[in-house]
Design a protein around this motif. Structure first.
Motif, PDB file in Angstrom:
ATOM      1  N   ALA A 174      -0.218  -6.778   6.914  1.00 36.13           N
ATOM      2  CA  ALA A 174      -0.454  -6.076   5.746  1.00 36.13           C
ATOM      3  C   ALA A 174       0.579  -5.632   5.135  1.00 36.13           C
ATOM      4  O   ALA A 174       0.756  -5.505   3.739  1.00 36.13           O
ATOM      5  CB  ALA A 174      -1.365  -4.859   6.467  1.00 36.13           C
ATOM      6  N   ARG A 175       1.855  -5.004   5.631  1.00 37.48           N
ATOM      7  CA  ARG A 175       2.818  -4.705   4.795  1.00 37.48           C
ATOM      8  C   ARG A 175       3.901  -5.973   4.564  1.00 37.48           C
ATOM      9  O   ARG A 175       4.563  -5.635   3.245  1.00 37.48           O
ATOM     10  CB  ARG A 175       3.929  -4.223   6.215  1.00 37.48           C
ATOM     11  N   ARG A 176       3.717  -7.016   4.743  1.00 38.38           N
ATOM     12  CA  ARG A 176       4.483  -8.052   4.181  1.00 38.38           C
ATOM     13  C   ARG A 176       3.799  -8.933   3.263  1.00 38.38           C
ATOM     14  O   ARG A 176       4.042  -9.866   2.593  1.00 38.38           O
ATOM     15  CB  ARG A 176       4.916  -9.102   5.437  1.00 38.38           C
ATOM     16  N   SER A 177       2.330  -8.421   3.052  1.00 42.89           N
ATOM     17  CA  SER A 177       1.395  -9.299   1.872  1.00 42.89           C
ATOM     18  C   SER A 177       1.840  -8.897   0.716  1.00 42.89           C
ATOM     19  O   SER A 177       2.048  -7.705   0.258  1.00 42.89           O
ATOM     20  CB  SER A 177      -0.037  -8.992   2.553  1.00 42.89           C
ATOM     21  N   ALA A 178       1.812  -9.611  -0.239  1.00 45.52           N
ATOM     22  CA  ALA A 178       2.045  -9.361  -1.889  1.00 45.52           C
ATOM     23  C   ALA A 178       0.578  -9.278  -2.464  1.00 45.52           C
ATOM     24  O   ALA A 178       0.639  -8.577  -3.379  1.00 45.52           O
ATOM     25  CB  ALA A 178       2.721 -10.534  -2.608  1.00 45.52           C
ATOM     26  N   ASP A 179      -0.189  -9.868  -1.746  1.00 43.73           N
ATOM     27  CA  ASP A 179      -1.831  -9.774  -2.476  1.00 43.73           C
ATOM     28  C   ASP A 179      -2.289  -8.551  -2.231  1.00 43.73           C
ATOM     29  O   ASP A 179      -2.357  -8.034  -1.049  1.00 43.73           O
ATOM     30  CB  ASP A 179      -2.639 -10.821  -2.167  1.00 43.73           C
ATOM     31  N   PRO A 180      -2.623  -7.451  -2.955  1.00 46.15           N
ATOM     32  CA  PRO A 180      -3.325  -6.080  -2.897  1.00 46.15           C
ATOM     33  C   PRO A 180      -4.518  -6.319  -2.032  1.00 46.15           C
ATOM     34  O   PRO A 180      -4.960  -5.669  -1.113  1.00 46.15           O
ATOM     35  CB  PRO A 180      -3.622  -5.595  -4.004  1.00 46.15           C
ATOM     36  N   PHE A 181      -5.155  -7.330  -2.390  1.00 50.44           N
ATOM     37  CA  PHE A 181      -6.559  -7.830  -1.489  1.00 50.44           C
ATOM     38  C   PHE A 181      -6.423  -7.974  -0.202  1.00 50.44           C
ATOM     39  O   PHE A 181      -6.946  -7.229   0.850  1.00 50.44           O
ATOM     40  CB  PHE A 181      -7.583  -8.620  -2.156  1.00 50.44           C
ATOM     41  N   LEU A 182      -5.339  -8.707  -0.011  1.00 46.95           N
ATOM     42  CA  LEU A 182      -5.100  -9.194   1.572  1.00 46.95           C
ATOM     43  C   LEU A 182      -4.501  -7.961   2.178  1.00 46.95           C
ATOM     44  O   LEU A 182      -4.786  -7.793   3.639  1.00 46.95           O
ATOM     45  CB  LEU A 182      -4.252 -10.252   1.848  1.00 46.95           C
ATOM     46  N   ARG A 183      -3.551  -7.369   1.760  1.00 44.71           N
ATOM     47  CA  ARG A 183      -2.941  -6.238   2.233  1.00 44.71           C
ATOM     48  C   ARG A 183      -4.043  -4.994   2.682  1.00 44.71           C
ATOM     49  O   ARG A 183      -3.934  -4.681   3.703  1.00 44.71           O
ATOM     50  CB  ARG A 183      -1.927  -5.427   1.456  1.00 44.71           C
TER      51      ARG A 183
END
Length: 511
Positions: free
Chosen positions: A347-356
């Motif tokens: 979650a911390r390393r994801s750039a997509d807000p949806f995936l985070r």
């Protein structure tokens, strides 16, 4: 000894070279210290673990490894804990284990499909999937269609296999809620626009689960709703209001029915009805005590011999503690702790807000079920019926949990570093073995890109305004301060560096 004597003769013959050699390490160390001072605090030497954690595919490998370990331990404990129950019910000690293996295979298929599903397709069908699960929750309440078990009408039985639609509703609500909140957050929607579609729909789903009634699934769906609101960054008052509503609803539901009220009373006073409602919790603690530190050995426990009801399902953690001891139970909890670290890392390393948002909520959901299950097994919470994820014998629960973890693994492959590495042609054995497609880089929406450019432009204009307005102030004596003969080095460098930094970050956001 001869080497030492040769070195001493060399020193006597060439004292200048020795002095130069002695000065070279000092010069090197001084240059290193000066470089450390110029860059900040000295960095600690990198270890192998630190270097491995910095690799782009570490999150994906971690989630695969932790899931495999939990599945292996879960199947082993189900086989050990269900033999006596299976023989009593079907005449074969393999009946429950065979069904669990079949549901695990279905879950692994769902896990693989979730890893291959494009993120855009997942978001496109988020609302329709949630609406479909609402229809299932309505159908299961109709007598003749839904089957009642353990006082709850929440099961579909098809060809001898039971399926619980509330498990699917939890995943659908998490995916649709993350999609909705991420989209509205990027559009800078008002608080009402963010809450009105999600909260009423979640209340409808919760009301249908309460009508079954199923206290455990109600608590689990409430945790998912709270996780979505918390990780979306909504105001604290909204989160606290929702938390209070969930707690009050759970308390009312816990004392509304006779058997749930008896469970709460047995939790508050375990010795009052030791042979009735308090019998199961009491036997679970006896099993944990019998295990001691190292346990009685795998398959050697006695609580599963009809002393502990639901030993293979809700109370399988007591069998883990009895047969594997404190060491085995603590190791299982450490595996779940590693799962929590991996989920929050993704979650911390994801750039997509949806995936985070979806990954953080899914991690909270799994951990809340672990906390509740272990809590009522050891006596810290009243019995709710929630299973231990990937460990208890529950077909629908295992399959839906694997589906959710597959989505998390998909998010791990969509980390910016992982996308760059895979699309650059870097070889990864797990991706090659599973024949997974290349992940698509995250492309922000037009509104998000325009807002980022406006923020960068506003910061640059402010920096330029500050630089132009900065003039040398007169001293008290009325004389101008003496300027240096050479112009200041790097004038405007901060502004240019800020622009470069903004462009670099924007490039990283575009993959």
């Amino acid at each position: 000894m001869s080497a030492i004597l040769a070195r001493l003769r060399h020193r006597r013959a060439n004292p200048a070279a020795d002095d130069a050699g002695a000065a070279l390490p000092a010069l090197t160390s001084s240059s290193k210290s000066s470089s450390h001072d110029s860059s900040g605090a000295a960095t600690a030497p990198r270890t192998r673990v630190g270097a491995w954690l910095d690799r782009p595919m570490t999150s994906f490998h971690l989630i695969i490894a932790v899931t495999a370990l939990l599945l292996t331990m879960g199947l082993t404990m189900v086989l050990s804990a269900s033999g006596v129950y299976s023989y009593d019910m079907d005449g074969s000690p393999w009946a429950v284990f065979g069904k669990q293996v079949l549901w695990t295979a279905i879950g692994l298929l769902a896990f693989y499909i979730a890893m291959r599903t494009p993120v855009a397709l997942m978001r496109r069908f988020a609302f329709s999937s949630f609406a479909f699960t609402i229809v299932l929750l309505v159908l299961v309440l109709i007598p003749g269609i839904g089957k009642e078990a353990n006082g709850s009408r929440g099961w579909f039985v098809i060809a001898g296999f039971s399926m619980q639609p509330s498990e699917l509703a939890k995943i659908a609500m998490a995916v649709w809620g993350a999609h909705l909140l991420a989209a509205r957050r990027m559009e800078q929607a008002s608080l009402k626009e963010m809450l009105v579609p999600l909260v009423p729909a979640a209340v409808i789903a919760l009301a249908l689960v309460v009508a079954q009634p199923d206290l455990g699934q109600t608590v689990s769906m409430g945790v998912i709703l709270l996780g979505l609101l918390w990780y979306a960054g909504l105001p604290l008052r909204v989160f606290l209001t929702s938390l209070g509503a969930v707690v009050v609803s759970g308390a009312i539901l816990a004392v509304s029915a006779g058997y749930r009220s008896a469970r709460v009373q047995a939790w508050l006073n375990p010795g009052a009805d030791a042979q009735g409602m308090g019998y199961q919790s009491r036997q679970a603690r006896f099993a944990l005590a019998n295990g001691g530190v190292f346990g009685d050995g795998l398959g050697q426990g006695t609580a599963k011999w009809n002393y502990l009801p639901n030993a293979h399902n809700d109370f399988i953690f007591a069998i883990v503690g009895e047969e594997l001891g404190f060491i085995g139970a603590a190791g299982l909890l450490c595996l779940f702790g590693l799962f929590a670290y991996t989920g929050m890392r993704i979650a911390r390393r994801s750039a997509d807000p949806f995936l985070r948002l979806l990954t953080a909520t899914a991690t909270l959901w799994v951990l809340s079920q672990v906390f509740i299950n272990v809590g009522y097994v050891v006596g810290l919470l009243p019995v709710t019926g929630l299973q231990l994820p990937l460990i208890s014998a529950g077909g629908t629960s295992t399959a839906t949990t694997l589906l959710m973890i597959g989505i998390m693994a998909n998010a791990a492959r969509h980390e910016p570093q992982a996308v760059a590495a895979l699309r650059a042609g870097r070889d990864d054995r797990v991706n090659r073995l599973l024949r997974l497609p290349l992940p698509a880089p995250y492309v922000p929406t037009r509104a998000e890109a325009v807002r980022d450019r406006l923020k960068t432009k506003t910061r640059s204009n402010r920096a330029a305004t500050v630089d132009t307005k900065a003039k040398p102030a007169r001293s008290r004596s009325g004389k101008r301060p003496v300027r240096s003969a050479t112009p200041p080095v790097g004038y405007g460098a901060g502004q240019r560096n800020q622009g470069r930094r903004a462009r670099t970050l924007e490039g990283q956001r575009h993959g």
